[in-house]
Design an enzyme around this catalytic site. Structure first.
Site, PDB file in Angstrom:
ATOM      1  N   ASP A  74       0.917  -1.141   0.059  1.00 17.47           N
ATOM      2  CA  ASP A  74      -0.150  -0.023  -0.043  1.00 17.47           C
ATOM      3  C   ASP A  74       0.816   1.171   0.000  1.00 17.47           C
ATOM      4  O   ASP A  74       0.552   2.407  -0.662  1.00 17.47           O
ATOM      5  CB  ASP A  74      -0.861  -0.129   1.056  1.00 17.47           C
ATOM      6  CG  ASP A  74      -1.961  -0.989   1.068  1.00 17.47           C
ATOM      7  OD1 ASP A  74      -2.216  -1.572  -0.100  1.00 17.47           O
ATOM      8  OD2 ASP A  74      -2.794  -1.332   2.040  1.00 17.47           O
ATOM      9  N   GLY A  75       1.996   1.117   0.572  1.00 16.67           N
ATOM     10  CA  GLY A  75       2.998   2.331   0.473  1.00 16.67           C
ATOM     11  C   GLY A  75       3.406   2.839  -0.653  1.00 16.67           C
ATOM     12  O   GLY A  75       3.339   4.017  -1.226  1.00 16.67           O
ATOM     13  N   ASN A 147      -4.619   9.189   1.562  1.00 16.17           N
ATOM     14  CA  ASN A 147      -4.941   8.594   2.846  1.00 16.17           C
ATOM     15  C   ASN A 147      -5.030   9.576   3.856  1.00 16.17           C
ATOM     16  O   ASN A 147      -6.395   9.666   4.662  1.00 16.17           O
ATOM     17  CB  ASN A 147      -3.640   7.529   3.498  1.00 16.17           C
ATOM     18  CG  ASN A 147      -3.957   6.176   2.983  1.00 16.17           C
ATOM     19  OD1 ASN A 147      -4.958   5.773   2.365  1.00 16.17           O
ATOM     20  ND2 ASN A 147      -3.256   5.308   3.556  1.00 16.17           N
ATOM     21  N   ASP A 177      -0.735  13.355  21.341  1.00 13.90           N
ATOM     22  CA  ASP A 177       0.592  13.067  20.604  1.00 13.90           C
ATOM     23  C   ASP A 177       0.142  13.659  19.187  1.00 13.90           C
ATOM     24  O   ASP A 177       1.364  13.934  18.457  1.00 13.90           O
ATOM     25  CB  ASP A 177       0.687  11.619  20.484  1.00 13.90           C
ATOM     26  CG  ASP A 177       1.483  11.282  21.757  1.00 13.90           C
ATOM     27  OD1 ASP A 177       1.621  12.065  22.923  1.00 13.90           O
ATOM     28  OD2 ASP A 177       1.844   9.968  22.100  1.00 13.90           O
ATOM     29  N   GLY A 189      -6.260   2.864   7.523  1.00 12.46           N
ATOM     30  CA  GLY A 189      -4.881   2.899   7.669  1.00 12.46           C
ATOM     31  C   GLY A 189      -4.715   3.367   9.052  1.00 12.46           C
ATOM     32  O   GLY A 189      -5.164   2.849  10.147  1.00 12.46           O
ATOM     33  N   TYR A 190      -3.792   4.246   9.215  1.00 14.45           N
ATOM     34  CA  TYR A 190      -3.323   4.783  10.755  1.00 14.45           C
ATOM     35  C   TYR A 190      -4.450   5.136  11.402  1.00 14.45           C
ATOM     36  O   TYR A 190      -4.396   4.949  12.714  1.00 14.45           O
ATOM     37  CB  TYR A 190      -2.284   6.083  10.243  1.00 14.45           C
ATOM     38  CG  TYR A 190      -1.606   6.411  11.543  1.00 14.45           C
ATOM     39  CD1 TYR A 190      -1.462   5.966  12.684  1.00 14.45           C
ATOM     40  CD2 TYR A 190      -0.850   7.658  11.268  1.00 14.45           C
ATOM     41  CE1 TYR A 190      -0.666   6.113  13.773  1.00 14.45           C
ATOM     42  CE2 TYR A 190       0.050   8.240  12.390  1.00 14.45           C
ATOM     43  CZ  TYR A 190      -0.045   7.302  13.561  1.00 14.45           C
ATOM     44  OH  TYR A 190       0.687   7.893  14.718  1.00 14.45           O
ATOM     45  N   SER A 191      -5.586   5.737  10.905  1.00 18.67           N
ATOM     46  CA  SER A 191      -6.645   6.228  11.717  1.00 18.67           C
ATOM     47  C   SER A 191      -7.349   4.989  12.445  1.00 18.67           C
ATOM     48  O   SER A 191      -7.639   4.932  13.392  1.00 18.67           O
ATOM     49  CB  SER A 191      -7.591   7.066  10.824  1.00 18.67           C
ATOM     50  OG  SER A 191      -8.969   7.347  11.440  1.00 18.67           O
ATOM     51  N   SER A 193      -5.938   2.438  13.201  1.00 20.49           N
ATOM     52  CA  SER A 193      -5.013   1.713  14.493  1.00 20.49           C
ATOM     53  C   SER A 193      -5.371   2.412  15.574  1.00 20.49           C
ATOM     54  O   SER A 193      -4.772   2.221  16.730  1.00 20.49           O
ATOM     55  CB  SER A 193      -3.527   1.627  13.872  1.00 20.49           C
ATOM     56  OG  SER A 193      -3.097   2.989  13.557  1.00 20.49           O
TER      57      SER A 193
END
Length: 292
Positions: A74-75, A147, A177, A189-191, A193
């Site tokens: 995906d990256g 993303n 953070d 994605g990051y969201s 996690s």
């Protein structure tokens, strides 16, 4: 048919699949245009009997190729956005990485995928993008992301404060953070996690997901992508990180940021019955229950 081939560093264990890809393109009479650093990795594998066309920047292919094939995970797909930009070139992802949520073609599906492309048996999945605007140029002409935009603390254990506004109206000050603003595509994605919700790709939304918020009652929120989201960052540290997908820059509290929906979309190629719901079931193991 001219097809651009893009990849990052490829594990030698995946070279047999790279070889299959080029053999299938040759069989289909397609002309591969290969990303120069990728060609340098695999040129011994491809042999010297044929002189491949090469490219090193998106400007060299945006008006000369009909497809772009991303070889990786995906990256790698996220990287291709900086190459195709607003050209509308369809991108097909071949997954030789790990999860491969966006890279939908498995290694053993390469011959079928090339055949479907040549015969026109595919669909285009138009994915919305977010656009970052700021009072100082941060990402050049590629100030958009598939993303997410992430604001994150840098080189400090102290949390930061992100003052957030929707269409100029105060929403919240996130003591955390960091903060993720994701598209529906980025919601997995990051969201995700960080506890954010999954959004179906063609919903017209942004997701604001705090990263390790100090106030436990501050939860992710879904807003319309017709909103303009404005951000002001402060904290004990002088510098912070701003990331668009996999690209990051250092900013300070003098930088004012605004996120809006981009005017164009990214075209992902879908083959056969591949779709978002089937990807959820296979990649995230939804439905993996003895009662099903």
């Amino acid at each position: 048919m001219r097809i651009a081939i893009y990849a990052r560093q490829v594990d030698p264990k995946s070279f047999p699949y790279v070889e299959i890809l080029f053999k299938e393109l040759e069989k289909a009479a397609c002309i591969p245009v290969i990303y120069q650093p990728f060609y340098n990795q695999v040129k011994n594998l491809l042999g010297e009997n044929y002189q491949y066309e090469l490219f090193s920047s998106g400007a060299e292919i945006r008006e000369s190729v009909e497809f772009l094939i991303s070889v990786g995970g995906d990256g790698t797909i996220l990287d291709t956005l900086t190459l195709v930009q607003n050209s509308g070139i369809p991108v097909l992802g071949i997954n030789i990485g790990r999860l491969g949520f966006l890279s939908s073609v498995a290694r053993d599906q390469i011959p079928d995928a090339i055949e479907h492309i040549v015969k026109g048996q595919y669909s285009l999945d138009k994915r919305s993008l977010l656009r970052l605007e700021s009072n100082k140029v941060l990402f050049g002409e590629v100030n958009y992301a598939l993303n997410e935009l992430t604001i994150h603390k840098k080189d400090s254990s102290s949390m930061i404060i992100i003052n957030t506004y929707l269409n100029g109206e105060y929403l919240n000050s996130y003591w955390a953070d960091g903060l993720i603003i994701s598209t529906p595509t980025g919601s997995t994605g990051y969201s995700l996690s960080c506890g954010g919700p999954i959004i179906v790709p063609h919903c017209e939304n942004f997701v604001l997901t705090p990263i390790a918020p100090h106030n436990l009652n501050v939860r992710p929120i879904v807003v319309s992508d017709k909103h303009v989201i404005s951000l002001e960052v402060e904290g004990r540290s002088q510098y912070f990180l701003a990331s668009l997908d996999s690209r990051s820059v250092t900013i300070d509290s003098s930088i004012q940021l605004a996120v809006r929906k981009e005017d164009f979309t990214m075209n992902l190629v879908r083959i056969g019955n591949d779709n978002f719901l089937s990807t959820l079931r296979t990649k995230l193991k939804w439905g993996l229950d003895s009662r099903n």
